[in-house]
Design an enzyme around this catalytic site. Structure first.
Site, mmCIF file in Angstrom:
data_model
loop_
_atom_site.group_PDB
_atom_site.id
_atom_site.type_symbol
_atom_site.label_atom_id
_atom_site.label_comp_id
_atom_site.label_asym_id
_atom_site.label_seq_id
_atom_site.Cartn_x
_atom_site.Cartn_y
_atom_site.Cartn_z
ATOM 1 N N GLY A 1 -26.519 -39.363 -40.936
ATOM 2 C CA GLY A 1 -26.103 -38.333 -41.942
ATOM 3 C C GLY A 1 -26.955 -37.581 -42.586
ATOM 4 N N LYS B 1 -14.379 -25.443 -52.262
ATOM 5 C CA LYS B 1 -14.750 -24.554 -51.005
ATOM 6 C C LYS B 1 -13.652 -23.951 -50.461
ATOM 7 C CE LYS B 1 -17.822 -28.227 -49.256
ATOM 8 N NZ LYS B 1 -18.060 -29.393 -47.972
ATOM 9 N N ASP C 1 -21.957 -26.690 -43.312
ATOM 10 C CA ASP C 1 -22.223 -27.963 -42.879
ATOM 11 C C ASP C 1 -22.104 -28.235 -41.339
ATOM 12 O OD1 ASP C 1 -21.763 -29.237 -45.710
ATOM 13 O OD2 ASP C 1 -19.654 -28.548 -45.662
ATOM 14 N N GLY D 1 -12.540 -32.229 -43.767
ATOM 15 C CA GLY D 1 -13.298 -30.984 -43.750
ATOM 16 C C GLY D 1 -14.626 -31.101 -43.140
ATOM 17 N N ALA D 2 -15.254 -32.588 -42.951
ATOM 18 C CA ALA D 2 -16.472 -32.380 -42.202
ATOM 19 C C ALA D 2 -16.477 -32.332 -40.727
ATOM 20 C CB ALA D 2 -16.958 -33.654 -42.732
ATOM 21 N N GLY E 1 -12.291 -38.515 -37.003
ATOM 22 C CA GLY E 1 -11.972 -37.895 -38.142
ATOM 23 C C GLY E 1 -11.363 -36.602 -38.067
ATOM 24 N N ALA E 2 -10.736 -36.145 -39.161
ATOM 25 C CA ALA E 2 -9.991 -34.515 -39.006
ATOM 26 C C ALA E 2 -10.039 -34.046 -40.518
ATOM 27 C CB ALA E 2 -8.781 -34.628 -38.445
ATOM 28 N N ASN F 1 -19.031 -23.228 -48.030
ATOM 29 C CA ASN F 1 -19.899 -24.396 -49.060
ATOM 30 C C ASN F 1 -21.296 -23.420 -49.453
ATOM 31 O OD1 ASN F 1 -21.236 -24.364 -46.403
ATOM 32 N ND2 ASN F 1 -22.365 -26.259 -46.964
HETATM 33 P P1 NDP Z 1 -11.789 -35.935 -46.083
HETATM 34 O O1 NDP Z 1 -11.330 -36.590 -47.025
HETATM 35 O O2 NDP Z 1 -11.737 -34.319 -45.949
HETATM 36 O O3 NDP Z 1 -11.589 -36.575 -44.647
HETATM 37 C C1 NDP Z 1 -11.897 -37.907 -44.574
HETATM 38 C C2 NDP Z 1 -11.572 -38.179 -43.123
HETATM 39 O O4 NDP Z 1 -11.826 -39.810 -42.884
HETATM 40 C C3 NDP Z 1 -9.976 -38.214 -42.544
HETATM 41 O O5 NDP Z 1 -10.101 -37.717 -41.317
HETATM 42 C C4 NDP Z 1 -9.421 -39.578 -42.923
HETATM 43 O O6 NDP Z 1 -8.421 -39.752 -41.926
HETATM 44 C C5 NDP Z 1 -10.618 -40.315 -42.230
HETATM 45 N N1 NDP Z 1 -10.666 -41.884 -42.773
HETATM 46 C C6 NDP Z 1 -11.042 -42.044 -44.309
HETATM 47 N N2 NDP Z 1 -10.689 -43.264 -44.446
HETATM 48 C C7 NDP Z 1 -10.455 -43.927 -43.061
HETATM 49 C C8 NDP Z 1 -10.170 -45.277 -42.584
HETATM 50 N N3 NDP Z 1 -10.263 -46.277 -43.345
HETATM 51 N N4 NDP Z 1 -9.884 -45.288 -41.210
HETATM 52 C C9 NDP Z 1 -9.525 -44.407 -40.472
HETATM 53 N N5 NDP Z 1 -10.095 -42.879 -40.910
HETATM 54 C C10 NDP Z 1 -10.398 -42.691 -42.187
HETATM 55 O O7 NDP Z 1 -13.498 -35.919 -46.165
HETATM 56 P P2 NDP Z 1 -14.649 -35.063 -45.649
HETATM 57 O O8 NDP Z 1 -14.339 -34.564 -44.286
HETATM 58 O O9 NDP Z 1 -15.096 -33.997 -46.629
HETATM 59 O O10 NDP Z 1 -15.935 -36.090 -45.585
HETATM 60 C C11 NDP Z 1 -15.869 -37.216 -44.837
HETATM 61 C C12 NDP Z 1 -17.273 -37.655 -44.918
HETATM 62 O O11 NDP Z 1 -18.474 -36.593 -44.630
HETATM 63 C C13 NDP Z 1 -17.854 -38.033 -46.318
HETATM 64 O O12 NDP Z 1 -18.029 -39.565 -46.269
HETATM 65 C C14 NDP Z 1 -18.848 -37.311 -46.591
HETATM 66 O O13 NDP Z 1 -19.849 -37.974 -47.464
HETATM 67 C C15 NDP Z 1 -19.365 -36.674 -45.360
HETATM 68 N N6 NDP Z 1 -20.133 -35.610 -45.330
HETATM 69 C C16 NDP Z 1 -21.335 -35.487 -44.939
HETATM 70 C C17 NDP Z 1 -22.027 -34.570 -44.983
HETATM 71 C C18 NDP Z 1 -23.332 -34.282 -44.555
HETATM 72 O O14 NDP Z 1 -24.165 -33.201 -44.580
HETATM 73 N N7 NDP Z 1 -23.994 -35.651 -44.276
HETATM 74 C C19 NDP Z 1 -21.469 -33.201 -45.267
HETATM 75 C C20 NDP Z 1 -20.057 -33.171 -45.603
HETATM 76 C C21 NDP Z 1 -19.400 -34.316 -45.730
HETATM 77 P P3 NDP Z 1 -6.913 -39.382 -42.138
HETATM 78 O O15 NDP Z 1 -7.001 -37.593 -42.171
HETATM 79 O O16 NDP Z 1 -6.205 -40.091 -41.384
HETATM 80 O O17 NDP Z 1 -6.603 -39.851 -43.626
#
Ligand code: NDP
Length: 291
Positions: free
Chosen positions: A250, A73, A109, A135-136, A132-133, A94
Site C-alpha cells: 500500500g 473529499k 488515489d 472510497g479507495a 472493498g467498495a 483529494n
Molecule cells: P471506507 O471506510 O470508505 O471503506 C472501507 C471498506 O472496507 C468498505 O468496503 C468496507 O466494507 C470494508 N471493510 C472494513 N472492514 C471490513 C471487514 N472487517 N470485513 C470486510 N470488509 C470490511 O475506507 P476507504 O475506502 O477510504 O479506505 C480503505 C483503506 O484504504 C484504509 O485502510 C485506508 O488506509 C486505505 N487507503 C490507502 C491509500 C493508499 O494510498 N495506500 C489511499 C486511500 C486509502 P462495507 O462497505 O461492507 O462496510
C-alpha cells in the site's frame, strides 16, 4: 512550472480532520528539497464547516495547490471551478490545482494505485478482483476501468456499495464489472490476474486481521496488491508470497499519489525513491507485537 518570486516558497498543503499523522507532507517536502524547489507543504486541521474559508485563504495566499482528506473529499467539490474526468466519476477530490482559470479537482488515489501497478503489470486487459467498495475501492475501480482492465469483480460485505461501483464502471468504460456479496471465504477464479485489497482490513493496530479469501486459490500467476500503508507487509501479502504470487504494498500507492500531486502542482516528475524513503521515515516501521 510556476516561477515563484525568489525566496517566496511555492505553498501547498492539506485540509483534513483529524490531520495529525498525514505523511503526504513529508513526501512532498522531500521531493521539493531533492529537486531544488523552494516549496512548503502545510498540514492543516480543517473541518467541513471551515473548508470554504480555508480554500479562500489558500487562494488569497497564492497557494499553488492542496490536498483533501477525510472528511473533505466530497465537500470540496462545490467550491471548485472544474473536475478532472476521473474525479467526476469517482465523486471525490483529494488534490486541487490552483490555476489561472480557477480551482481544478483531481482524484490521485486511484491514479497512484494504477501507476504503482504499471511497474509490475499492464492493467490493460487485466482480470481484476477488488475487495472493498469504499472510497479507495471506488477510485481504484474507476482508474482500472479507464486504464482498460478487461474485468472487475468487486467483492464487498454490503453488496449494494459494490453494485453502485460496478454500474459506474459499466456505464463509463468497456470493462466488464460485476458485484459479489462477501459472505464467506472468497475463492479466486484461476484466470484472475490482479487481486486488490481495498478494504481497511489489516490496518494498524489490527495487523493480524485477514482478508477472507481461500488462500489456496492464490496462484503464482497472480499479482496481489494491498492498499494498507501501515503495516506495509499485511497478512494478505504474506499469504500471497507463501503461494509464490507477486505482491505490491500500500505504500507504493501512497507514494505514487503523492508524486502525481507534485507533478500536477509543479509540472515535474518527482523521484519516487526519495519520496518512499521519506514516507518510510514518516510512518515508521510497524513492529510486530510478537516479534
Ligand atoms: P471506507 O471506510 O470508505 O471503506 C472501507 C471498506 O472496507 C468498505 O468496503 C468496507 O466494507 C470494508 N471493510 C472494513 N472492514 C471490513 C471487514 N472487517 N470485513 C470486510 N470488509 C470490511 O475506507 P476507504 O475506502 O477510504 O479506505 C480503505 C483503506 O484504504 C484504509 O485502510 C485506508 O488506509 C486505505 N487507503 C490507502 C491509500 C493508499 O494510498 N495506500 C489511499 C486511500 C486509502 P462495507 O462497505 O461492507 O462496510
Amino acid at each position: 512550472m510556476p516561477d515563484p518570486t525568489p525566496l517566496m516558497p511555492a505553498l501547498t498543503g492539506s485540509f483534513s480532520s483529524p490531520a495529525g499523522g498525514n505523511p503526504t507532507g513529508a513526501m512532498a517536502e522531500a521531493a521539493y528539497a531533492h529537486h531544488g524547489i523552494l516549496g512548503r507543504y502545510v498540514n492543516c486541521d480543517v473541518l467541513p464547516e471551515r473548508l470554504a474559508d480555508a480554500v479562500r485563504g489558500a487562494v488569497a495566499m497564492g497557494w499553488i495547490g492542496f490536498n483533501l482528506s477525510l472528511p473533505n473529499k466530497q465537500a470540496v467539490i462545490e467550491l471548485l471551478d472544474g473536475l478532472a474526468p476521473s474525479a467526476a466519476l469517482i465523486g471525490a477530490v483529494n488534490c486541487v490545482q490552483v490555476t489561472n482559470s480557477g480551482l481544478i479537482g483531481h482524484n490521485t488515489d486511484g491514479q497512484g494505485f494504477v501507476q504503482a501497478l504499471r511497474v509490475r503489470q499492464d492493467p490493460h486487459g487485466a482480470r481484476v478482483v477488488l475487495f472493498g467498495a469504499g472510497g479507495a475501492a471506488r477510485a481504484i475501480a474507476v482508474e482500472l476501468a479507464l486504464a482498460g482492465a478487461a474485468s472487475l469483480t468487486i467483492v464487498n460485505r454490503h453488496v449494494e456499495r459494490a453494485e453502485e461501483i460496478a454500474r459506474i464502471v459499466r456505464d463509463n468504460s468497456r470493462t466488464d464489472a460485476m458485484a459479489v456479496a462477501w459472505d464467506g471465504p472468497f475463492a479466486l477464479a484461476a484466470d484472475t490476474d490482479v487481486v486488490v485489497n481495498a478494504t481497511s482490513i489489516g490496518l494498524a493496530p489490527d495487523v493480524e486481521a485477514r482478508v477472507d479469501l481461500v488462500a489456496a486459490s492464490i496462484l503464482p500467476s497472480m499479482l496481489v496488491c494491498d492498499v494498507i500503508p501501515n503495516p506495509p507487509d499485511t497478512v494478505l501479502l504474506r499469504e500471497a508470497r507463501a503461494q509464490h504470487a507477486a505482491t505490491l504494498d500500500g505504500r507504493s500507492m501512497l507514494v505514487n499519489q503523492a508524486a502525481i500531486n507534485v507533478a500536477l502542482w509543479l509540472g515535474l516528475d518527482p523521484d519516487r525513491a526519495v519520496m518512499r524513503t521519506a514516507l518510510d521515515v514518516a510512518i515508521g516501521d510497524w513492529r510486530h507485537p510478537t516479534s
